[in-house]
Design an enzyme around this catalytic site. Structure first.
Site: not given
Ligand SMILES: *Cc1c(COP(=O)(O)O)cnc(C)c1O
Length: 388
Positions: A244, A330
């Protein structure tokens, strides 16, 4: 020096949501909450039309011919994975991929993953200025190569890669070109046709949009690019990405692109002036400062500097009021020096003393001046040269 509000100079990690972006998003959480896949009622139609308008906006900023070529994702990590794995899987066994040594983990790790499964991989080195030589990319292409992935702008040293030149090579050789444009979008001119780009990844939170949303451009003509879905389900996004749609986030991504399109150029000039002001202060007031990455061919807001003899972690600890990072956020959990700096030939010592400054839309001149003073004082003190 009096302490004050913290100064955010880590715009490559993320950026705050622009108030204009937030304003555009808000109705889609509440009164316009419909599922864009609901075809039977107005709630769904309202959401769907917002998504389709957003698709047009995102397509326009990169010069895509059709909004259908935009696939919404959860961010650039997902877009990169979908591009690299999706193209290789759609081709089948025997494929070969070319990438560069300074790509984001979101590209390098899917490439390594595929390599472990038997896919051929060539990682092209970059030059000392952090720019890849297109001739080296050309040399790496074999008869089996299906994809070349070269980022448009690097997240650590800000270098801008000659993607247009590489695009001419990949076109000639009949190979697809993917570019990770997470840092570049809105900051570097992008035209997917003129540059020969077949797939392009973006992320909203690097351009003053919300986290957790991005897009992948997938060329639909000349050539028609096939991408195997990495998420199976309801067949959303023309089967390439089920799930969705996150309508408020998608509306936010589009608004963020819109602001970049109208103000990006003017903003880049202002951001560059602030970045240069910071660099000038370091150069004038300190010895032993080395710029990492090309001086000219880099993002306007990026400054990556090594302060000789000072470990970046110690320096960052000494200037807690300034939010900066050493290497990539990261990998900041690891003690390894940045692989990007190693790839540009920096020594261990130079890599371990590098700090990345990222100037944003909301950075002020006063913040730059205060940050410069704090860093200069801390570097002098840590070098044991502090006087008076
Ligand atoms: C931030 C970034 C990513 C990851 O994007 P997310 O939306 O956070 O997943 C990928 N590539 C580059 C170059 C980035 O700067």
């Amino acid at each position: 020096m009096a302490s004050g509000a913290p100064i955010y100079l880590d715009a490559h990690s993320t950026t705050p949501v622009d108030p204009r972006v937030l304003e555009a998003m808000l109705p889609y959480f509440t009164e316009k909450f419909g599922n864009a896949a609901s075809k039977t009622h107005a709630f769904g139609w309202t959401a769907e039309s917002a998504v389709e308008r957003s698709r047009e906006t995102v397509a326009a900023i990169i010069g895509a011919r059709s909004p259908k070529e935009i696939v919404f994702t959860s961010g650039a990590t997902e877009s990169d994975n979908l591009a690299v794995k999706g193209v290789v899987e759609s081709v089948g066994p025997g494929a070969h991929v070319v990438t560069t040594a300074i790509e984001h983990h979101a590209v390098l790790d899917p490439c390594r993953h595929l390599e472990a499964l038997g896919v051929g991989l060539t990682v092209v080195p970059v030059e000392a200025n952090g720019i890849v030589d297109p001739a080296r990319v050309a040399e790496a292409i074999t008869d089996r190569t299906v994809l070349v992935s070269v980022m448009l702008a690097n997240n650590e040293i800000g270098t801008i890669q000659p993607v247009g030149e590489i695009g001419r090579i990949t076109r000639e050789r009949g190979v697809l070109l993917h570019t990770d444009a997470a840092q570049a979008i809105g900051r570097v001119p992008i035209d997917v046709d003129a540059m020969g780009i077949d797939l392009l990844s973006i992320s909203a939170h690097k351009i003053y949009g919300p986290k957790g949303v991005g897009a992948l451009y997938v060329r639909s003509q000349k050539p028609r690019v096939r991408v195997a879905a990495q998420m199976d389900g309801g067949g959303h996004e023309r089967g390439m990405r089920s799930g969705t749609l996150n309508v408020p986030a998608i509306v936010g991504l589009a608004r963020a692109c819109d602001v970049m399109r109208s103000e990006g150029d003017a903003e880049t000039g202002r951001i560059r002036a602030l970045r240069d002001r910071l660099w000038e202060r370091f150069r004038r007031e300190l010895d032993g400062v080395e710029l990492n990455g090309d001086l000219e061919r880099r993002l306007a807001g990026n400054l990556n500097v090594s302060f000789t003899g000072v470990s970046s972690d110690t320096l960052i600890g000494a200037v807690r009021e300034i939010a900066v990072s050493s290497g990539s956020a990261c990998t900041s959990a690891s003690l390894e020096p940045s692989y990007v700096l190693r790839a540009v030939g920096a020594s261990d010592a130079r890599a371990r003393s590098s700090v990345r400054f990222g100037v944003s839309r909301f950075t002020t001149e006063a913040e730059i001046d205060r940050a410069a003073s704090l860093v200069v004082a801390a570097v002098r003190e840590l070098r044991g040269l502090a006087i008076d």
